[in-house]
Write an enzyme that holds these catalytic residues in place. Structure first.
Site, PDB file in Angstrom:
ATOM      1  N   SER A  49      10.275  13.754  -0.283  1.00 15.95           N
ATOM      2  CA  SER A  49       9.901  14.905   0.542  1.00 15.95           C
ATOM      3  C   SER A  49       9.456  14.574   1.961  1.00 15.95           C
ATOM      4  CB  SER A  49       8.795  15.708  -0.156  1.00 15.95           C
ATOM      5  OG  SER A  49       7.662  14.903  -0.408  1.00 15.95           O
ATOM      6  N   THR A  50       9.028  13.353   2.217  1.00 12.93           N
ATOM      7  CA  THR A  50       8.544  13.003   3.557  1.00 12.93           C
ATOM      8  C   THR A  50       8.880  11.552   3.867  1.00 12.93           C
ATOM      9  OG1 THR A  50       6.361  12.288   2.742  1.00 12.93           O
ATOM     10  CG2 THR A  50       6.576  14.599   3.390  1.00 12.93           C
ATOM     11  N   TYR A 235      -5.266  -4.053   4.685  1.00 11.98           N
ATOM     12  CA  TYR A 235      -3.979  -3.709   4.083  1.00 11.98           C
ATOM     13  C   TYR A 235      -3.417  -4.869   3.252  1.00 11.98           C
ATOM     14  CZ  TYR A 235       0.207  -0.920   3.459  1.00 11.98           C
ATOM     15  OH  TYR A 235       1.206  -0.171   2.887  1.00 11.98           O
ATOM     16  N   VAL A 274       4.071   6.365  12.138  1.00 10.32           N
ATOM     17  CA  VAL A 274       3.130   7.458  11.923  1.00 10.32           C
ATOM     18  C   VAL A 274       3.599   8.312  10.758  1.00 10.32           C
ATOM     19  CG1 VAL A 274       2.136   9.549  12.913  1.00 10.32           C
ATOM     20  CG2 VAL A 274       2.410   7.520  14.334  1.00 10.32           C
TER      21      VAL A 274
END
Length: 399
Positions: A49-50, A235, A274
């Site tokens: 979806s993204t 991270y 982003v």
């Protein structure tokens, strides 16, 4: 309803239907401009979806002409309330793919559940028969183990000691110091690995194999991120890094599973971009703003769709069917972050990182570009959309 962005603490709380539709159109146009290439014709995208998942589906559909099924878990729109950006994205893709003569179906359900796996398998059998490529691009903070029913929640924390570094407020444009406390127990690492590691990827491949819906020489791809040294404590060497290490290690197990059908699994180390998730990670927005500026100056910046188009068109299928002839690093990973981690780029970013403050951030970093990307992925900030105009929250139909 008039829909304008509602942003709280670097999180956009809503989405614009027409803006999302036009963003999907733009991504399709970029891939289509590069022409068709020989590749897979039936694709399953888990997490469609993204971001990279959506871009993968677009690259495969409009680059290789692949029919596809996408799995995502998004809040649908109603007549009184907008849906999530992901819901608008998959609805946009579905309409535009069908208009282009491609088979396309979206399944809005929890991709971690066995019930969803069975539902997807039945739809593959009915719509596609088998699939040539499985993209695993889930990004969820919570997972319920289908075997035990226990719910696990991931955390983004350093391991060993508090991490402090510069960060950037995208609303006030203020550069400050952010601190993240370390984990308090091994359980936080284990839970994060449960959610974001490779266990669920393996379960998907086992289920698809058992159902006979993977074509000969089928390929599966998952995504990871390494990043620069400045983000490593939170991270790569933090809880998420442990989960990504598990994901990468899962390739060996999946390759053994796929061997009887001549298949192969890959992890692609992608460039930092982003996204809805990255915008709320301390330190990362500032690093991305500096990185964007440097890479744009060097002419090497890529957005999601440009990177996924290059991954599938050039790196995975440019020399064959995706199972051989692929250039990897010493760990067997495909490096789409090669331009980001180019030493010349990182030296310049590091130099600007040391210098950047609230007064000079607009000169050293690409604030406008990263802010535009953040708005665009939610359907906002577009010159071709009138945000003062009433719009149907359910969906703008293809004309």
């Amino acid at each position: 309803m008039v829909i304008k962005p509602m942003i709280r603490n670097n999180i956009c709380m809503n989405a614009h239907p027409l803006g999302c539709f036009k963003d999907v159109e733009d991504q399709i146009a970029l891939v289509s401009k590069h022409g068709r290439w020989k590749g897979p014709k039936r694709a399953l995208i888990i997490g469609s979806s993204t971001g990279y998942g959506l871009a993968s589906r677009i690259a495969l559909a409009f680059g290789a002409g692949a029919d596809s099924i996408g799995v995502s878990y998004e809040k649908e729109a109603s007549e009184k309330k907008p849906g999530t950006m992901g819901w608008y994205n998959v609805e946009s893709f579905n309409q535009l793919a069908k208009k282009a003569g491609l088979k396309s179906e979206n399944i809005n359900a929890d991709a971690f559940s066995d019930e969803t796996r069975m539902q997807v398998i039945e739809r593959i059998k009915a719509l596609l028969g088998t699939v040539d490529v499985v993209v695993y691009s889930l990004a969820s903070p919570v997972r319920t183990d289908p075997a035990t029913g226990i719910q696990y929640r991931s955390v983004l924390k350093p391991i060993g000691q508090t991490y402090s570094a510069k960060t950037f407020n995208t609303s006030t444009h203020e550069v400050s110091i952010a601190s993240i406390d370390p984990i308090t127990s091994q359980e936080e690492i284990d839970n994060t690995v449960k959610v974001m590691g490779g266990e669920d990827w393996i379960l998907w491949i086992k289920a698809l194999l058992a159902a006979g819906v993977l074509a000969p020489n089928a390929v599966t791809v998952a995504y990871s991120y390494i990043g620069p040294e400045v983000t490593h404590p939170v991270y790569l060497n933090g809880t998420i890094g442990k989960a990504k290490a598990h994901l990468e290690a899962s390739v060996k197990d999946i390759d053994q599973l796929l061997a009887p059908i001549g298949g192969k699994s890959w992890v692609s180390e992608n460039k930092g971009l982003v996204t809805r998730a990255s915008a709320v990670i301390p330190v990362v927005p500032l690093y991305f703003a500096l990185l964007y500026k440097v890479m744009k100056e060097k002419g090497t910046h890529e957005n999601c769709i440009q990177q996924m188009d290059r991954l599938y068109r050039v790196k995975l299928y440019g020399k064959g069917n995706g199972t051989s002839g692929i250039v990897t690093d010493s760990e067997g990973r495909i490096r789409m972050d090669d331009w980001e981690l180019d030493p010349a780029v990182q030296v310049e970013v590091a130099k600007r990182w040391d210098l950047v403050n609230t007064e000079n951030v607009a000169q050293l970093a690409d604030i406008e570009g990263t802010n535009q990307d953040f708005l665009t992925i939610h359907g906002f900030g577009r010159a071709d959309v009138d945000y003062d105009e009433e719009i149907n929250t359910l969906f703008p139909k293809v004309k």
